[in-house]
Design a protein around this motif. Sequence first.
Motif, mmCIF file in Angstrom:
data_model
loop_
_atom_site.group_PDB
_atom_site.id
_atom_site.type_symbol
_atom_site.label_atom_id
_atom_site.label_comp_id
_atom_site.label_asym_id
_atom_site.label_seq_id
_atom_site.Cartn_x
_atom_site.Cartn_y
_atom_site.Cartn_z
ATOM 1 N N SER A 1 0.846 -1.190 0.000
ATOM 2 C CA SER A 1 0.000 0.000 0.000
ATOM 3 C C SER A 1 0.872 1.228 0.000
ATOM 4 O O SER A 1 2.024 1.180 0.445
ATOM 5 N N VAL A 2 0.305 2.345 -0.465
ATOM 6 C CA VAL A 2 1.007 3.624 -0.330
ATOM 7 C C VAL A 2 1.347 3.858 1.142
ATOM 8 O O VAL A 2 2.376 4.467 1.467
ATOM 9 N N SER A 3 0.531 3.320 2.058
ATOM 10 C CA SER A 3 0.791 3.461 3.494
ATOM 11 C C SER A 3 2.096 2.791 3.898
ATOM 12 O O SER A 3 2.764 3.227 4.836
ATOM 13 N N GLY A 4 2.443 1.704 3.185
ATOM 14 C CA GLY A 4 3.655 0.965 3.514
ATOM 15 C C GLY A 4 4.922 1.604 2.989
ATOM 16 O O GLY A 4 6.026 1.300 3.460
ATOM 17 N N VAL A 5 4.801 2.495 1.997
ATOM 18 C CA VAL A 5 5.998 3.155 1.449
ATOM 19 C C VAL A 5 6.111 4.605 1.921
ATOM 20 O O VAL A 5 7.195 5.114 2.148
ATOM 21 N N LYS A 6 4.990 5.272 2.094
ATOM 22 C CA LYS A 6 4.980 6.683 2.489
ATOM 23 C C LYS A 6 4.649 6.844 3.975
ATOM 24 O O LYS A 6 5.106 7.757 4.643
ATOM 25 N N ASN B 1 -0.406 1.116 12.409
ATOM 26 C CA ASN B 1 -0.369 -0.359 12.400
ATOM 27 C C ASN B 1 -0.332 -0.902 10.972
ATOM 28 O O ASN B 1 0.479 -1.766 10.635
ATOM 29 N N TYR B 2 -1.197 -0.374 10.119
ATOM 30 C CA TYR B 2 -1.279 -0.810 8.723
ATOM 31 C C TYR B 2 0.014 -0.445 7.980
ATOM 32 O O TYR B 2 0.557 -1.253 7.218
ATOM 33 N N SER B 3 0.516 0.757 8.217
ATOM 34 C CA SER B 3 1.777 1.192 7.589
ATOM 35 C C SER B 3 2.932 0.296 8.032
ATOM 36 O O SER B 3 3.798 -0.061 7.228
ATOM 37 N N ALA B 4 2.951 -0.065 9.319
ATOM 38 C CA ALA B 4 4.007 -0.933 9.851
ATOM 39 C C ALA B 4 3.955 -2.311 9.196
ATOM 40 O O ALA B 4 4.982 -2.864 8.772
ATOM 41 N N ALA B 5 2.745 -2.869 9.083
ATOM 42 C CA ALA B 5 2.582 -4.200 8.491
ATOM 43 C C ALA B 5 2.991 -4.199 7.019
ATOM 44 O O ALA B 5 3.762 -5.052 6.568
ATOM 45 N N LYS B 6 2.484 -3.224 6.273
ATOM 46 C CA LYS B 6 2.770 -3.177 4.836
ATOM 47 C C LYS B 6 4.235 -2.806 4.579
ATOM 48 O O LYS B 6 4.856 -3.314 3.637
ATOM 49 N N GLY B 7 4.788 -1.919 5.401
ATOM 50 C CA GLY B 7 6.205 -1.555 5.260
ATOM 51 C C GLY B 7 7.111 -2.746 5.501
ATOM 52 O O GLY B 7 8.132 -2.915 4.823
ATOM 53 N N ALA B 8 6.717 -3.589 6.441
ATOM 54 C CA ALA B 8 7.491 -4.804 6.718
ATOM 55 C C ALA B 8 7.438 -5.764 5.527
ATOM 56 O O ALA B 8 8.441 -6.389 5.178
ATOM 57 N N VAL B 9 6.276 -5.867 4.886
ATOM 58 C CA VAL B 9 6.158 -6.743 3.710
ATOM 59 C C VAL B 9 6.985 -6.192 2.542
ATOM 60 O O VAL B 9 7.572 -6.959 1.776
ATOM 61 N N VAL B 10 7.077 -4.857 2.439
ATOM 62 C CA VAL B 10 7.939 -4.248 1.419
ATOM 63 C C VAL B 10 9.385 -4.718 1.612
ATOM 64 O O VAL B 10 10.047 -5.165 0.670
ATOM 65 N N ALA B 11 9.871 -4.635 2.840
ATOM 66 C CA ALA B 11 11.248 -5.048 3.129
ATOM 67 C C ALA B 11 11.438 -6.546 2.919
ATOM 68 O O ALA B 11 12.461 -6.990 2.380
ATOM 69 N N ALA B 12 10.441 -7.334 3.313
ATOM 70 C CA ALA B 12 10.506 -8.789 3.125
ATOM 71 C C ALA B 12 10.546 -9.143 1.638
ATOM 72 O O ALA B 12 11.263 -10.058 1.221
#
Length: 247
Positions: free
Chosen positions: A145-150, A157-168
């Motif tokens: 999600s844009v939440s995971g990158v920006k 919580n959602y940004s943390a989860a999606k940001g972690a999947v970006v790194a994974a």
Amino acid sequence: MSEKTKYALVTGGSRGIGRAVCIQLAKDSDYKILINYNSNETAANETKVAVEAEGNKAELLKFDVANAESVSKSLDAWQESNPEAVIEVLVNNAGINKDGLFMWMTTQDWNSVINTSLNGFFNVTNHLIKQLLVNKYGRIINMVSVSGVKGTPGQTNYSAAKGAVVAATKALAQEVAKRNVTVNAVAPGFINTDMTSELNEKELKKLIPANRFGEAEEVAHLVSFLASRNASYITGEVININGGIYS
């Protein structure tokens, strides 16, 4: 040795972007579609009908991605009853949001979002990765999600989860590339789905250079391309699809 029947598994495939992805893969590929859902069997069946209307085959697979035991049990049982089948494409799409300011966030709202989006990615991908490596071919596409990158306020919580999947995504891509397995992430912005139905589109679209919300089908076209053989030299990428709101 007979040719194996090839499948694409879409988690959270019953509605929204997940449904659009199932239908697009049915149109663009020969993959039979495995529609994962957690609770809404009616919606999952509607997706199945839509896939079959494209002349493709679909099956429903019920499990909660956040529950490792449920994932293993369901996928193992499916494999046992389909010994000649192979899942070549995995779209990790299942996710939930529990929005609110961090200061007021409950442990439950933190954990449930992390468990579905991040641990769900682990549970399903980890279960299937060995088969992809043995077969020396696979496509893993993670819906972020844009939440995971920006980062998005009210969605720590959602940004943390999606940001972690970006790194994974970036790490796993490097581990498995030699075996012709690609791992990419797709990061949608504001897309017209149930998840965004409560948002004020009129106000929010002023922030979007394209001046509109995106459609689930537009995301699905991108996912379908990444799932194809044409995308074999793209891996470890996070592709934004957000109308220019963030790059």
